[in-house]
Design a protein around this motif. Structure first.
Motif, short mmCIF file in Angstrom:
data_model
loop_
_atom_site.label_atom_id
_atom_site.label_comp_id
_atom_site.label_asym_id
_atom_site.label_seq_id
_atom_site.Cartn_x
_atom_site.Cartn_y
_atom_site.Cartn_z
N ILE A 83 -14.33 -11.56 3.27
CA ILE A 83 -12.97 -12.09 3.33
C ILE A 83 -12.38 -12.34 1.94
N PRO A 84 -13.09 -13.01 1.01
CA PRO A 84 -12.50 -13.20 -0.33
C PRO A 84 -12.17 -11.88 -1.02
N THR A 85 -12.98 -10.86 -0.79
CA THR A 85 -12.68 -9.55 -1.38
C THR A 85 -11.38 -9.00 -0.82
N GLN A 86 -11.19 -9.12 0.48
CA GLN A 86 -9.94 -8.64 1.07
C GLN A 86 -8.75 -9.43 0.56
N GLN A 87 -8.89 -10.74 0.44
CA GLN A 87 -7.80 -11.55 -0.09
C GLN A 87 -7.44 -11.11 -1.51
N GLN A 88 -8.47 -10.91 -2.33
CA GLN A 88 -8.23 -10.50 -3.72
C GLN A 88 -7.57 -9.13 -3.78
N GLN A 89 -8.02 -8.22 -2.96
CA GLN A 89 -7.46 -6.87 -2.97
C GLN A 89 -5.99 -6.88 -2.55
N VAL A 90 -5.66 -7.67 -1.52
CA VAL A 90 -4.27 -7.72 -1.07
C VAL A 90 -3.40 -8.40 -2.12
N ASP A 91 -3.91 -9.47 -2.74
CA ASP A 91 -3.19 -10.09 -3.85
C ASP A 91 -2.85 -9.05 -4.92
N GLN A 92 -3.84 -8.23 -5.25
CA GLN A 92 -3.64 -7.21 -6.28
C GLN A 92 -2.62 -6.17 -5.86
N MET A 93 -2.64 -5.79 -4.60
CA MET A 93 -1.65 -4.82 -4.11
C MET A 93 -0.24 -5.36 -4.29
N ILE A 94 -0.07 -6.66 -3.99
CA ILE A 94 1.26 -7.27 -4.10
C ILE A 94 1.71 -7.33 -5.56
N THR A 95 0.81 -7.78 -6.45
CA THR A 95 1.20 -7.92 -7.85
C THR A 95 1.43 -6.57 -8.51
N GLN A 96 0.79 -5.51 -7.98
CA GLN A 96 0.96 -4.18 -8.55
C GLN A 96 2.16 -3.44 -7.95
N GLY A 97 2.92 -4.14 -7.11
CA GLY A 97 4.19 -3.57 -6.69
C GLY A 97 4.20 -2.86 -5.37
N ALA A 98 3.37 -3.29 -4.42
CA ALA A 98 3.39 -2.66 -3.10
C ALA A 98 4.76 -2.83 -2.45
N ASP A 99 5.22 -1.78 -1.80
CA ASP A 99 6.48 -1.84 -1.06
C ASP A 99 6.26 -2.08 0.42
N LEU A 100 5.03 -1.88 0.89
CA LEU A 100 4.66 -2.12 2.29
C LEU A 100 3.15 -2.26 2.34
N LEU A 101 2.67 -3.10 3.26
CA LEU A 101 1.23 -3.30 3.43
C LEU A 101 0.80 -2.93 4.84
N ILE A 102 -0.31 -2.21 4.95
CA ILE A 102 -0.96 -1.92 6.22
C ILE A 102 -2.30 -2.63 6.18
N LEU A 103 -2.47 -3.66 7.01
CA LEU A 103 -3.62 -4.55 6.91
C LEU A 103 -4.41 -4.59 8.21
N ALA A 104 -5.71 -4.35 8.11
CA ALA A 104 -6.64 -4.58 9.22
C ALA A 104 -7.50 -5.77 8.82
N PRO A 105 -7.14 -6.98 9.21
CA PRO A 105 -7.78 -8.18 8.66
C PRO A 105 -9.20 -8.38 9.17
N LEU A 106 -10.08 -8.80 8.27
CA LEU A 106 -11.43 -9.20 8.67
C LEU A 106 -11.37 -10.45 9.53
N ASP A 107 -10.53 -11.37 9.14
CA ASP A 107 -10.29 -12.60 9.89
C ASP A 107 -8.78 -12.68 10.09
N GLY A 108 -8.36 -12.83 11.32
CA GLY A 108 -6.94 -12.78 11.63
C GLY A 108 -6.10 -13.86 10.99
N THR A 109 -6.75 -14.94 10.49
CA THR A 109 -6.00 -16.06 9.90
C THR A 109 -6.21 -16.21 8.40
N ALA A 110 -7.06 -15.39 7.80
CA ALA A 110 -7.50 -15.64 6.42
C ALA A 110 -6.54 -15.14 5.35
N LEU A 111 -5.54 -14.37 5.74
CA LEU A 111 -4.65 -13.79 4.73
C LEU A 111 -3.31 -14.53 4.61
N SER A 112 -3.26 -15.76 5.07
CA SER A 112 -2.00 -16.50 5.07
C SER A 112 -1.34 -16.57 3.70
#
Length: 385
Positions: A83-112
């Motif tokens: 889960i922490p790896t997924q959180q870090q990766q998504v954070d990085q996607m956002i800061t690097q300028g993602a225009d859209l995210l496609i997410l298959a969450p490991l935990d449905g509530t952990a990416l708030s």
């Protein structure tokens, strides 16, 4: 399936190359997005659970190919079931300028926190296969009809026992049959839908005594399998056999929620002297269900070891996600076919449900081979080529 192996092998390398393109703000970071922008100027972040399961490799290849065909930049990451790896990766996607995210969450509530950051940057979010829960920041959910997956698994189990005929009609056969139940991972919302679908079919037969669960473990919290783990399923099946079947009674059927769990249960049963197939040995292999039509399990179905699996065509699911992403980035309404079923705790998530198909020994060729999903040779050897 021609070229699938090359496509899969190239996925990780391509993701690393594309992840380096553009840098922060490459696509405008959502908020600066222009609905008329060229896809080559837009960046899509994709976060999938792991590379440990065959299905996520197939999903990633299909999504990546579809988006690449449309010209989008792609940042594809696997969270390695952490889960922490997924959180870090998504954070990085956002800061690097993602225009859209496609997410298959490991935990449905952990990416708030990540979802809130994405919402603040006006980045659309597609929940892929697994539902993002307790958030109103989800624009689209694309998934299979997981309630139907469970219902088909239960129907297959009853068919294998002879309680239902091939046409689905009740035969009047009443056993009783000893059945044990396995569920998916509690942190995956799909596990609940699959379980509820299965129980909608099985409960009347449990109530009238046709099916008997000797362990008395019939609640999802009791039968769940952490991370859908094959090893944990094998360990639990070992424990069930020791605790409830050492008196010489036999297991007639096992409801298993996906193919990895099925393989774990089957290994434990084989080690206990069941099998080798559904039709041979002093104690034939119990009727065992599955999900995902993984090639190793399709071979087991073909060989008469596993009774059935449920085919979820990831090509169709990926295609739906690709078109949904393209629509959202162009300011269009994505295609939907369900606006009632998926309450994530904060909203009813607009959804598109992809149909599923039960796979038995007698329809492997017509459903899987003829459609090009697998080749006959892959089914025969039990691995992708």
């Amino acid at each position: 399936m021609q070229g699938r192996s090359l496509l899969i092998a190239a996925t990780a390398a391509t993701a690393l190359v594309l992840a380096g393109c553009g840098g922060p703000g490459a696509g405008g970071g959502g908020g600066a997005r222009d609905a008329n922008a060229d896809p080559s100027d837009l960046r899509i972040g994709i976060s999938l659970p792991s590379q440990d399961e065959e299905r996520w490799i197939s999903d990633s290849a299909a999504i990546e190919q579809g988006l690449a065909d449309l010209g989008y930049q792609i940042d594809l990451q696997f969270a390695n079931n952490d889960i922490p790896t997924q959180q870090q990766q998504v954070d990085q996607m956002i800061t690097q300028g993602a225009d859209l995210l496609i997410l298959a969450p490991l935990d449905g509530t952990a990416l708030s926190p990540q979802l809130q950051a994405a919402e603040g940057a006006d980045i659309p979010i597609i929940s892929y296969d697994r539902l993002i829960r307790n958030s109103d920041d989800v624009d689209l959910y694309v998934t299979f009809d997981n309630f139907k997956v469970g219902a088909q698994q239960a129907t297959s189990l009853l068919r294998g026992l002879g309680v239902l005929g091939p046409d689905g009609a009740d035969t009047g056969k009443r056993g009783p049959f000893n059945v044990e139940l396995f569920g998916g991972s509690l942190d995956d919302n799909n596990a609940t839908f699959v379980f509820n679908g299965a129980m909608s079919v099985l409960q009347p037969y449990l109530d009238n005594g046709t099916l008997v669960v000797k362990s008395a473990q019939t609640q999802l919290a009791q039968i769940a399998t952490e991370n859908w783990s094959q090893q944990k399923a094998q360990e639990r099946m070992d424990n069930l056999l020791t605790a409830h079947y050492s008196d010489g009674s036999r297991v007639d059927a096992v409801l298993t929620p996906n193919d990895s769990v099925a393989r774990g249960a089957i290994t434990a049963l084989q080690n206990a002297g069941y099998g080798p197939t559904l039709e041979s040995g002093p104690r034939p292999m119990p009727i065992t269900t599955g999900q995902d039509a993984e090639i190793a399990s399709v071979k087991m179905v073909s060989d008469g070891v596993q009774y059935s699996t449920v085919f979820k065509d990831t090509r169709v699911l990926a295609d739906q996600a690709v078109h949904g992403a393209d629509d959202l980035l162009k300011g269009k309404e994505p295609e939907l076919n369900d606006t009632e079923s998926y309450d994530n705790g904060a909203m009813i998530v607009p959804s598109f449900l992809v149909p599923v198909h039960a796979i038995y020994r007698d329809n492997i060729d017509t459903v899987l081979v003829d459609s090009g999903y697998y080749t006959a040779q892959e089914v025969q050897v039990g691995r992708l080529e």
